[in-house]
Enzyme design. Structure first.
Site, PDB file in Angstrom:
ATOM      1  N   PRO A  15       1.807  -2.698  -8.816  1.00  0.00           N
ATOM      2  CG  PRO A  15       4.123  -2.865  -8.744  1.00  0.00           C
ATOM      3  CD  PRO A  15       2.884  -3.243  -8.005  1.00  0.00           C
ATOM      4  CD  GLU A  16      -2.788  -1.696 -13.464  1.00  0.00           C
ATOM      5  OE1 GLU A  16      -2.948  -1.408 -14.664  1.00  0.00           O
ATOM      6  OE2 GLU A  16      -3.714  -1.736 -12.654  1.00  0.00           O
ATOM      7  CG  HIS A 106      21.177  -2.067   4.335  1.00  0.00           C
ATOM      8  ND1 HIS A 106      22.200  -2.877   4.742  1.00  0.00           N
ATOM      9  CD2 HIS A 106      21.673  -1.316   3.336  1.00  0.00           C
ATOM     10  CE1 HIS A 106      23.280  -2.637   4.017  1.00  0.00           C
ATOM     11  NE2 HIS A 106      22.984  -1.686   3.164  1.00  0.00           N
ATOM     12  NE  ARG A 132       1.307  -8.904   1.221  1.00  0.00           N
ATOM     13  CZ  ARG A 132       0.046  -8.827   0.855  1.00  0.00           C
ATOM     14  NH1 ARG A 132      -0.496  -7.649   0.615  1.00  0.00           N
ATOM     15  NH2 ARG A 132      -0.685  -9.905   0.717  1.00  0.00           N
ATOM     16  NE  ARG A 166      -7.580 -14.421 -27.403  1.00  0.00           N
ATOM     17  CZ  ARG A 166      -6.834 -15.410 -26.962  1.00  0.00           C
ATOM     18  NH1 ARG A 166      -7.175 -16.057 -25.878  1.00  0.00           N
ATOM     19  NH2 ARG A 166      -5.756 -15.775 -27.608  1.00  0.00           N
TER      20      ARG A 166
END
Ligand SMILES: [Zn+2]
Length: 285
Positions: A15-16, A106, A132, A166
């Site tokens: 997820p971002e 659950h 995970r 950079r």
């Protein structure tokens, strides 16, 4: 710039920012103002960045004042006695936050259950489920500000200053969470496409105009995704939740060999900073 919603079928992406913001907003709507009556934790060592006993101590009898996003972390602002505290939830790869009735079974891999007074709707449970176990739970009394700057609110001057001198490719700089936090592989590729910048360009050599375009493109793709997620927020936080996240109709991400939506040139894939990177060799200079 046009976006088309499509169904997400693959669950490997982390997820971002937009997904995390969608979940935080959904949990906020369902839990703010409520008091945590009891806490159960699985005590799996990977999941708990603060000792589980400390998490239970801080959360029990605390009121949830606000749930929001900082970078890719979901932050629950709490009032614990007279003192402020925060409960931090990082979803990792497969973590989910679900708001359920106590009667809902659950799901497997449930690692934390917060029993809430639920207000007029009666008792509710806020559950953290993570097969995970790359997700992380912790509590803090200091205000969490995240590792970097917020891409949605950073000023143009500060954005340009982030990349000055950079030497890394701009794609790698966008993924560097200590510069901007919350941007991952998908939205970095998409933003670079819309800004017409090749991912391999040295960040420090981008012009003022290019960085201005990049910031605008990044904000636009992130906001479009948040808007898309907002319409389906119940898919992520209610009861069982769903396995994957929404996705925009991508222009380059995961479209290797397919024709560019603007110029029909096949989209190219390279590996940059260890990550799959997709771009149009014609549109992006
Ligand atoms: Zn193109």
């Amino acid at each position: 710039m046009r976006f088309y919603p499509t169904t997400y079928t693959c669950t490997i992406a982390m997820p971002e920012l937009p997904e995390v913001e969608t979940i935080a907003n959904g949990v906020h709507q369902r839990t703010h103002g409520q008091t945590i009556l009891a806490v159960w934790t699985s005590n799996k060592p990977q999941t708990f960045k603060s000792p589980p006993a400390q998490i239970a101590e801080v959360l029990t009898q605390s009121r949830i004042d606000r749930v929001h996003r900082v970078g890719k972390t979901i932050v629950l602002d709490l009032t614990h006695g007279q003192r402020p505290a925060q409960f931090l939830v990082h979803l990792g790869m497969t973590g989910r936050l679900l708001v359920s009735t106590p009667e809902t079974p659950h799901p497997p891999h449930t690692h934390a259950i917060l029993t809430l007074d639920g207000g007029p709707d009666g008792i509710k449970e806020l559950r953290f489920v993570d097969p995970r176990r790359f997700g992380r739970l912790s509590v803090t009394e200091a205000e969490y500000t995240g590792p970097g700057r917020e891409p949605l609110t950073i000023s143009i001057e500060d954005f340009i200053a982030l990349f000055r001198k950079r030497k890394t490719p701009i794609k790698a700089a966008l993924l560097n969470q200590s510069l901007l936090h919350g941007v991952g592989n998908i939205y970095a590729d998409e933003a670079l496409f819309h800004a017409k910048i090749r991912p391999t360009r040295h960040a420090g050599r981008l012009t003022h105009d290019e960085l201005t375009r990049l910031r605008a493109a990044l904000i636009k793709v992130l906001k479009a995704a948040i808007k898309l997620g907002g319409s389906s927020v119940s898919d992520y936080v209610d009861a069982e939740g769903v396995a994957g996240f929404f996705q925009l109709h991508h222009h380059v991400y995961s479209r290797t060999g397919e024709p560019c939506r603007v110029c029909k040139t096949p989209i190219k894939r390279i590996v940059l900073a260890g990550r799959s990177t997709h771009y149009c060799p014609s549109c992006q200079k």
